[in-house]
Design a protein around this motif. Structure first.
Motif, PDB file in Angstrom:
ATOM      1  N   PHE A 125       0.833  -1.208   0.000  1.00  0.00           N
ATOM      2  CA  PHE A 125       0.000   0.000   0.000  1.00  0.00           C
ATOM      3  C   PHE A 125       0.863   1.252   0.000  1.00  0.00           C
ATOM      4  O   PHE A 125       0.609   2.202  -0.754  1.00  0.00           O
ATOM      5  CB  PHE A 125      -0.912   0.000   1.226  1.00  0.00           C
ATOM      6  CG  PHE A 125      -1.582   1.330   1.472  1.00  0.00           C
ATOM      7  CD1 PHE A 125      -2.703   1.700   0.747  1.00  0.00           C
ATOM      8  CD2 PHE A 125      -1.084   2.206   2.420  1.00  0.00           C
ATOM      9  CE1 PHE A 125      -3.322   2.928   0.967  1.00  0.00           C
ATOM     10  CE2 PHE A 125      -1.692   3.431   2.652  1.00  0.00           C
ATOM     11  CZ  PHE A 125      -2.819   3.793   1.920  1.00  0.00           C
ATOM     12  N   HIS A 126       1.895   1.249   0.821  1.00  0.00           N
ATOM     13  CA  HIS A 126       2.796   2.404   0.896  1.00  0.00           C
ATOM     14  C   HIS A 126       3.511   2.632  -0.429  1.00  0.00           C
ATOM     15  O   HIS A 126       3.612   3.776  -0.897  1.00  0.00           O
ATOM     16  CB  HIS A 126       3.804   2.180   2.015  1.00  0.00           C
ATOM     17  CG  HIS A 126       4.925   3.162   2.027  1.00  0.00           C
ATOM     18  ND1 HIS A 126       4.743   4.532   2.118  1.00  0.00           N
ATOM     19  CD2 HIS A 126       6.285   2.983   1.932  1.00  0.00           C
ATOM     20  CE1 HIS A 126       5.913   5.148   2.103  1.00  0.00           C
ATOM     21  NE2 HIS A 126       6.850   4.231   1.980  1.00  0.00           N
ATOM     22  N   TYR A 128       2.575   1.642  -3.463  1.00  0.00           N
ATOM     23  CA  TYR A 128       1.614   2.089  -4.471  1.00  0.00           C
ATOM     24  C   TYR A 128       1.278   3.558  -4.263  1.00  0.00           C
ATOM     25  O   TYR A 128       1.204   4.342  -5.229  1.00  0.00           O
ATOM     26  CB  TYR A 128       0.347   1.250  -4.405  1.00  0.00           C
ATOM     27  CG  TYR A 128      -0.739   1.733  -5.341  1.00  0.00           C
ATOM     28  CD1 TYR A 128      -0.714   1.398  -6.693  1.00  0.00           C
ATOM     29  CD2 TYR A 128      -1.769   2.539  -4.883  1.00  0.00           C
ATOM     30  CE1 TYR A 128      -1.693   1.853  -7.563  1.00  0.00           C
ATOM     31  CE2 TYR A 128      -2.755   3.005  -5.736  1.00  0.00           C
ATOM     32  CZ  TYR A 128      -2.724   2.656  -7.071  1.00  0.00           C
ATOM     33  OH  TYR A 128      -3.691   3.116  -7.924  1.00  0.00           O
ATOM     34  N   ASP A 129       1.079   3.937  -3.004  1.00  0.00           N
ATOM     35  CA  ASP A 129       0.761   5.334  -2.691  1.00  0.00           C
ATOM     36  C   ASP A 129       1.903   6.251  -3.103  1.00  0.00           C
ATOM     37  O   ASP A 129       1.683   7.344  -3.634  1.00  0.00           O
ATOM     38  CB  ASP A 129       0.493   5.461  -1.196  1.00  0.00           C
ATOM     39  CG  ASP A 129       0.098   6.875  -0.793  1.00  0.00           C
ATOM     40  OD1 ASP A 129      -0.937   7.362  -1.281  1.00  0.00           O
ATOM     41  OD2 ASP A 129       0.823   7.492   0.008  1.00  0.00           O
ATOM     42  N   TYR A 132       1.888   6.628  -6.923  1.00  0.00           N
ATOM     43  CA  TYR A 132       0.771   7.457  -7.384  1.00  0.00           C
ATOM     44  C   TYR A 132       0.993   8.922  -7.043  1.00  0.00           C
ATOM     45  O   TYR A 132       0.604   9.817  -7.791  1.00  0.00           O
ATOM     46  CB  TYR A 132      -0.539   6.963  -6.771  1.00  0.00           C
ATOM     47  CG  TYR A 132      -1.745   7.498  -7.491  1.00  0.00           C
ATOM     48  CD1 TYR A 132      -2.498   8.547  -6.959  1.00  0.00           C
ATOM     49  CD2 TYR A 132      -2.135   6.977  -8.720  1.00  0.00           C
ATOM     50  CE1 TYR A 132      -3.597   9.056  -7.628  1.00  0.00           C
ATOM     51  CE2 TYR A 132      -3.224   7.470  -9.392  1.00  0.00           C
ATOM     52  CZ  TYR A 132      -3.964   8.511  -8.848  1.00  0.00           C
ATOM     53  OH  TYR A 132      -5.047   9.008  -9.524  1.00  0.00           O
ATOM     54  N   ARG A 133       1.620   9.195  -5.893  1.00  0.00           N
ATOM     55  CA  ARG A 133       1.927  10.585  -5.555  1.00  0.00           C
ATOM     56  C   ARG A 133       2.844  11.199  -6.607  1.00  0.00           C
ATOM     57  O   ARG A 133       2.646  12.346  -7.022  1.00  0.00           O
ATOM     58  CB  ARG A 133       2.611  10.660  -4.189  1.00  0.00           C
ATOM     59  CG  ARG A 133       1.733  10.324  -3.022  1.00  0.00           C
ATOM     60  CD  ARG A 133       2.461  10.617  -1.727  1.00  0.00           C
ATOM     61  NE  ARG A 133       1.835   9.940  -0.605  1.00  0.00           N
ATOM     62  CZ  ARG A 133       1.883  10.401   0.630  1.00  0.00           C
ATOM     63  NH1 ARG A 133       2.518  11.518   0.903  1.00  0.00           N
ATOM     64  NH2 ARG A 133       1.310   9.733   1.608  1.00  0.00           N
ATOM     65  N   PRO A 140       5.736  13.320  -1.129  1.00  0.00           N
ATOM     66  CA  PRO A 140       5.573  12.935   0.283  1.00  0.00           C
ATOM     67  C   PRO A 140       6.450  13.800   1.170  1.00  0.00           C
ATOM     68  O   PRO A 140       7.473  14.325   0.726  1.00  0.00           O
ATOM     69  CB  PRO A 140       6.050  11.475   0.297  1.00  0.00           C
ATOM     70  CG  PRO A 140       7.019  11.393  -0.836  1.00  0.00           C
ATOM     71  CD  PRO A 140       6.479  12.314  -1.900  1.00  0.00           C
ATOM     72  N   SER A 186      -1.173   8.903   4.680  1.00  0.00           N
ATOM     73  CA  SER A 186      -1.700   8.980   3.320  1.00  0.00           C
ATOM     74  C   SER A 186      -3.039   9.719   3.302  1.00  0.00           C
ATOM     75  O   SER A 186      -3.271  10.575   2.439  1.00  0.00           O
ATOM     76  CB  SER A 186      -1.869   7.572   2.747  1.00  0.00           C
ATOM     77  OG  SER A 186      -2.417   7.620   1.443  1.00  0.00           O
ATOM     78  N   TRP A 190      -3.495  13.346   1.343  1.00  0.00           N
ATOM     79  CA  TRP A 190      -4.361  13.509   0.176  1.00  0.00           C
ATOM     80  C   TRP A 190      -5.517  14.469   0.461  1.00  0.00           C
ATOM     81  O   TRP A 190      -5.971  15.185  -0.443  1.00  0.00           O
ATOM     82  CB  TRP A 190      -4.902  12.156  -0.274  1.00  0.00           C
ATOM     83  CG  TRP A 190      -3.884  11.359  -1.020  1.00  0.00           C
ATOM     84  CD1 TRP A 190      -3.248  10.228  -0.601  1.00  0.00           C
ATOM     85  CD2 TRP A 190      -3.352  11.655  -2.315  1.00  0.00           C
ATOM     86  NE1 TRP A 190      -2.354   9.797  -1.556  1.00  0.00           N
ATOM     87  CE2 TRP A 190      -2.400  10.645  -2.617  1.00  0.00           C
ATOM     88  CE3 TRP A 190      -3.584  12.656  -3.255  1.00  0.00           C
ATOM     89  CZ2 TRP A 190      -1.681  10.618  -3.809  1.00  0.00           C
ATOM     90  CZ3 TRP A 190      -2.870  12.638  -4.444  1.00  0.00           C
ATOM     91  CH2 TRP A 190      -1.943  11.630  -4.709  1.00  0.00           C
TER      92      TRP A 190
END
Length: 207
Positions: A125-126, A128-129, A132-133, A140, A186, A190
């Protein structure tokens, strides 16, 4: 305070995809970017693979040293600009090493599959995030790598839990920490990011 930077993605974005923690970055500072990342990473993947295979075969005491071997080999390359033709392969290799170690360590020590899945899911998840960022030009905060321990920190923590014989509890604790840290950061990031910022940044790159 949430730190969100809407800036163009630099050429060296591959380095950010590595997800290096404080230990890896510290080792990178020692060589000042003079060490190419791929050769030591390939060596780290090979040695780690052998250690994990031995661990799955019953020699778990050797497998727990895979994080230290990977850190010593791959850490110094973290400061390289990763501007070579094939340097884009560095993050996928690191992901393969980290995920393989988490899974192998968990199964070798009889950790319930749900806990292994939760730790792997938090890391995935991290990552992928993070990807995408970058695509949305949402950077980040600089402290996120330290908060998430980095690929080396997560592996070392599980290795230490294995050495002290508290693997199942360690997996549960690490899963709770990572999901809490990555999920909270996250979500707040966002929510704080301007909706028009990414569109403006993308429009600027097309001019």
């Amino acid at each position: 305070m949430i730190s969100v930077h809407m800036v163009p993605v630099p050429r060296g974005k591959v380095v950010a995809y590595r997800d290096d923690g404080p230990l890896s970055r510290g080792m990178g500072m020692l060589v000042a970017g003079q060490l190419p990342p791929l050769p030591p990473l390939a060596a780290a993947a090979f040695v780690t693979g052998i250690l994990l295979l031995m661990g799955m075969a019953g020699a778990g005491g050797l497998a727990v040293f895979a994080p230290l071997v990977t850190l010593l080999l791959a850490g110094p390359g973290s400061s390289h600009p990763h501007d070579g033709r094939y340097d884009w392969m560095a993050p996928p290799i690191l992901r393969a090493i980290e995920y393989s170690f988490i899974a192998a360590c968990g199964f070798a020590y009889g950790v319930p599959p749900v806990l292994i899945f939760l730790v792997l899911g938090a890391a995935a998840f991290h990552h992928y995030d993070l990807v995408y960022r970058m695509r949305q030009r949402v950077y980040p905060p600089p402290w996120l790598a330290a908060l998430g321990l980095g690929w080396e920190g997560r592996m070392l923590v599980l290795g230490l839990f294995a050495l002290v014989g508290w693997v199942t509890g360690g997996f549960a604790l690490l899963a709770a920490y990572l999901w809490g840290a990555f999920g909270w950061e996250s979500l707040t990031c966002w929510l704080a990011a301007p909706r028009t910022g990414a569109r403006a940044a993308e429009a600027g790159t097309q001019d």
